[in-house]
Design a protein around this motif. Structure first.
Motif, mmCIF file in Angstrom:
data_model
loop_
_atom_site.group_PDB
_atom_site.id
_atom_site.type_symbol
_atom_site.label_atom_id
_atom_site.label_comp_id
_atom_site.label_asym_id
_atom_site.label_seq_id
_atom_site.Cartn_x
_atom_site.Cartn_y
_atom_site.Cartn_z
ATOM 1 N N ASN A 77 0.756 -1.313 0.064
ATOM 2 C CA ASN A 77 -0.012 0.036 -0.148
ATOM 3 C C ASN A 77 0.886 1.321 0.079
ATOM 4 O OD1 ASN A 77 -2.576 0.900 -0.180
ATOM 5 N ND2 ASN A 77 -2.517 1.540 2.009
ATOM 6 N N CYS A 78 1.960 1.294 -0.749
ATOM 7 C CA CYS A 78 2.698 2.294 -0.922
ATOM 8 C C CYS A 78 1.993 3.342 -1.855
ATOM 9 C CB CYS A 78 4.127 2.026 -1.608
ATOM 10 S SG CYS A 78 5.191 0.899 -0.420
ATOM 11 N N LYS A 79 2.064 4.726 -1.414
ATOM 12 C CA LYS A 79 1.563 5.847 -1.969
ATOM 13 C C LYS A 79 2.337 6.774 -2.591
ATOM 14 C CE LYS A 79 -2.709 3.826 -1.592
ATOM 15 N NZ LYS A 79 -3.350 3.367 -2.782
ATOM 16 N N THR A 80 3.248 7.408 -1.671
ATOM 17 C CA THR A 80 4.229 8.301 -1.930
ATOM 18 C C THR A 80 5.432 7.622 -2.438
ATOM 19 O OG1 THR A 80 4.949 8.476 0.143
ATOM 20 C CG2 THR A 80 3.174 9.774 -0.382
ATOM 21 N N ILE A 81 6.000 8.213 -3.654
ATOM 22 C CA ILE A 81 7.125 7.609 -4.245
ATOM 23 C C ILE A 81 8.152 8.833 -4.692
ATOM 24 C CG2 ILE A 81 8.127 6.185 -6.294
ATOM 25 C CD1 ILE A 81 5.409 4.930 -6.149
ATOM 26 N N LEU A 82 9.462 8.613 -4.286
ATOM 27 C CA LEU A 82 10.456 9.498 -4.539
ATOM 28 C C LEU A 82 11.552 8.773 -5.457
ATOM 29 C CD1 LEU A 82 11.708 12.427 -3.841
ATOM 30 C CD2 LEU A 82 12.886 11.101 -2.145
ATOM 31 N N ILE A 83 11.913 9.945 -6.456
ATOM 32 C CA ILE A 83 12.872 9.397 -7.681
ATOM 33 C C ILE A 83 13.915 10.510 -7.715
ATOM 34 C CG2 ILE A 83 13.187 8.593 -9.887
ATOM 35 C CD1 ILE A 83 10.162 7.939 -10.235
ATOM 36 N N PRO A 84 15.119 10.213 -7.208
ATOM 37 C CA PRO A 84 16.293 11.297 -7.346
ATOM 38 C C PRO A 84 16.602 11.200 -8.883
ATOM 39 C CG PRO A 84 16.710 9.415 -5.708
ATOM 40 C CD PRO A 84 15.666 9.040 -6.291
ATOM 41 N N TRP A 85 16.786 12.431 -9.367
ATOM 42 C CA TRP A 85 17.262 12.351 -10.754
ATOM 43 C C TRP A 85 18.324 13.253 -11.224
ATOM 44 C CZ3 TRP A 85 16.731 9.046 -14.573
ATOM 45 C CH2 TRP A 85 17.403 9.449 -15.632
ATOM 46 N N ASN A 86 19.562 13.028 -11.388
ATOM 47 C CA ASN A 86 20.576 13.969 -11.743
ATOM 48 C C ASN A 86 21.304 13.519 -13.058
ATOM 49 O OD1 ASN A 86 22.559 15.784 -10.744
ATOM 50 N ND2 ASN A 86 24.091 14.230 -9.811
ATOM 51 N N ARG A 87 20.639 13.127 -13.924
ATOM 52 C CA ARG A 87 21.111 13.017 -15.252
ATOM 53 C C ARG A 87 20.416 14.037 -16.357
ATOM 54 N NH1 ARG A 87 20.008 6.516 -16.186
ATOM 55 N NH2 ARG A 87 20.555 7.268 -18.376
ATOM 56 N N GLY A 88 20.412 13.554 -17.523
ATOM 57 C CA GLY A 88 20.050 14.638 -18.410
ATOM 58 C C GLY A 88 18.651 14.995 -18.689
ATOM 59 N N MET A 89 18.368 16.302 -19.250
ATOM 60 C CA MET A 89 17.181 16.847 -19.628
ATOM 61 C C MET A 89 16.495 16.054 -20.558
ATOM 62 S SD MET A 89 16.159 20.571 -20.803
ATOM 63 C CE MET A 89 17.033 20.582 -22.607
ATOM 64 N N ARG A 135 25.194 17.976 -11.673
ATOM 65 C CA ARG A 135 25.498 16.664 -12.683
ATOM 66 C C ARG A 135 26.987 16.278 -12.460
ATOM 67 N NH1 ARG A 135 23.108 16.562 -18.729
ATOM 68 N NH2 ARG A 135 23.712 14.150 -19.017
ATOM 69 N N GLY A 136 26.869 14.938 -12.558
ATOM 70 C CA GLY A 136 28.365 14.228 -12.562
ATOM 71 C C GLY A 136 29.033 14.007 -11.436
ATOM 72 N N HIS A 137 28.053 14.423 -10.181
ATOM 73 C CA HIS A 137 28.792 14.233 -8.901
ATOM 74 C C HIS A 137 27.735 13.459 -8.114
ATOM 75 C CE1 HIS A 137 31.819 17.448 -9.118
ATOM 76 N NE2 HIS A 137 31.021 17.859 -10.190
ATOM 77 N N PRO A 138 28.138 12.438 -7.364
ATOM 78 C CA PRO A 138 27.217 11.652 -6.618
ATOM 79 C C PRO A 138 26.443 12.446 -5.715
ATOM 80 C CG PRO A 138 29.558 11.564 -5.718
ATOM 81 C CD PRO A 138 29.643 12.375 -7.150
ATOM 82 N N PHE A 139 25.186 12.088 -5.514
ATOM 83 C CA PHE A 139 24.219 12.688 -4.595
ATOM 84 C C PHE A 139 23.738 11.695 -3.645
ATOM 85 C CE2 PHE A 139 19.816 13.582 -3.705
ATOM 86 C CZ PHE A 139 19.994 14.900 -2.767
ATOM 87 N N THR A 140 23.788 11.948 -2.376
ATOM 88 C CA THR A 140 23.165 11.205 -1.219
ATOM 89 C C THR A 140 21.754 11.543 -0.674
ATOM 90 O OG1 THR A 140 25.331 10.256 -0.734
ATOM 91 C CG2 THR A 140 23.637 9.722 1.037
ATOM 92 N N LEU A 141 20.817 10.751 -0.645
ATOM 93 C CA LEU A 141 19.642 11.330 -0.005
ATOM 94 C C LEU A 141 19.821 11.682 1.471
ATOM 95 C CD1 LEU A 141 17.072 9.077 -1.859
ATOM 96 C CD2 LEU A 141 17.240 11.605 -2.212
ATOM 97 N N SER A 142 19.098 12.457 2.178
ATOM 98 C CA SER A 142 19.188 13.004 3.298
ATOM 99 C C SER A 142 17.863 12.567 4.204
ATOM 100 C CB SER A 142 19.579 14.288 3.733
ATOM 101 O OG SER A 142 18.541 15.268 3.132
#
Length: 287
Positions: A25-37, A88-95
């Motif tokens: 019953n998951c309703k809220t979904i987060l997607i990190p995006w650090n690539r191209g347009m 862009r091009g750098h790693p990103f960590t969710l907080s």
């Protein structure tokens, strides 16, 4: 070889995740995006479509860079959170501030997760009519030729057309020319040229193309992808330049949702280097 076979014939990882999420019953979904347009139309549209097919009332949120805020406004039925530290091009960590979601889809892989869309699903980037006014401040004439003269993303093959070829093409054009891109180099000469490189936001570029350009010449790029998949009718002739046709809008193998769009693809003879495309071939396509 085993990995390639598994990716082709094994279970789809996104479907597996979403089946489990629906049961929980998951309703809220987060997607990190650090690539191209360009991937917003070419891949993320299909990912959101797939999420909604498993969880119709899901609330999908993207966390992304500031320079992608405008292009994400074209993607329907999603929320967007801008992360100032993302580059862009750098790693990103969710907080911890991103931990309130039922499901987080890290390392989204549209090329793998939604390969099923090719030839079937038409991405539709939704246009807000209020954005038509964004072109006004540039005081441009109608009926221009738009030229995206440099694609800034690097690949293992050369996507860009040589500057001397652009210049030779421009000499043969008797209409006003508008240049798109990030940097005002190299310079080009023409009787009526508007060099807007580095002066326009993504929505301004699309507004200019939609309202001031009769044609657009562009390599495989985010500008090309978003223009091709704008879900609003306006007359435009697109000439696209390709090193490898197994990418971008050609790989999608679907028509534009714009019924007034005319598209001609000019492909390099060796499928590796756009510099092998002749000026005459582009002239013929533009006629």
């Amino acid at each position: 070889m085993i990995k390639k076979l598994w990716r082709k014939w094994g279970p789809n990882p996104l479907d597996r995740i979403l089946k489990k999420a629906a049961k929980q019953n998951c309703k809220t979904i987060l997607i990190p995006w650090n690539r191209g347009m360009g991937d917003i139309a070419l891949g993320l549209y299909a990912i959101v479509h797939r999420i909604k097919s498993f969880i119709p009332d899901a609330v999908v949120t993207f966390v992304t860079r500031e320079d992608l805020q405008e292009p994400f406004q074209l993607l329907p039925d999603v929320d967007v959170v801008i992360e100032p530290t993302m580059k862009r091009g750098h790693p990103f960590t969710l907080s911890e501030k991103h931990s309130a979601f039922d499901l987080v889809l890290e390392n989204a892989d549209p090329s793998y997760w939604v390969a099923w869309q090719r030839g079937h699903l038409v991405p539709k980037m939704e246009w807000n009519s209020s954005w038509d006014e964004l072109c006004y401040r540039f005081r441009l004439p109608e009926g221009c030729v738009g030229a995206h003269v440099n694609c800034e993303t690097n690949y293992y093959f050369e996507r860009n057309w040589p500057a001397q070829y652009w210049q030779e093409l421009f000499v043969s054009i008797d209409k006003p020319i508008i240049l798109f891109g990030l940097k005002k180099e190299p310079s080009f000469k023409h009787a009526q040229i508007y060099d807007l490189r580095g002066e326009t936001s993504p929505l301004e570029i699309l507004s200019i193309i939609k309202n001031r350009c009769a044609s657009l010449i562009a390599p495989d790029s985010g500008v090309l992808g978003l223009t091709y998949f704008l879900n609003t009718p306006f007359p435009i002739k697109i000439v696209s330049l390709w090193a490898d046709p197994n990418h971008g809008i050609l790989k999608q193998k679907v028509p534009s949702p714009n019924p007034l769009l005319e598209h001609t693809a000019v492909i390099s003879p060796d499928r590796k280097n756009a510099a092998l495309i002749t000026v005459d071939a582009v002239k013929r396509a533009l006629c």
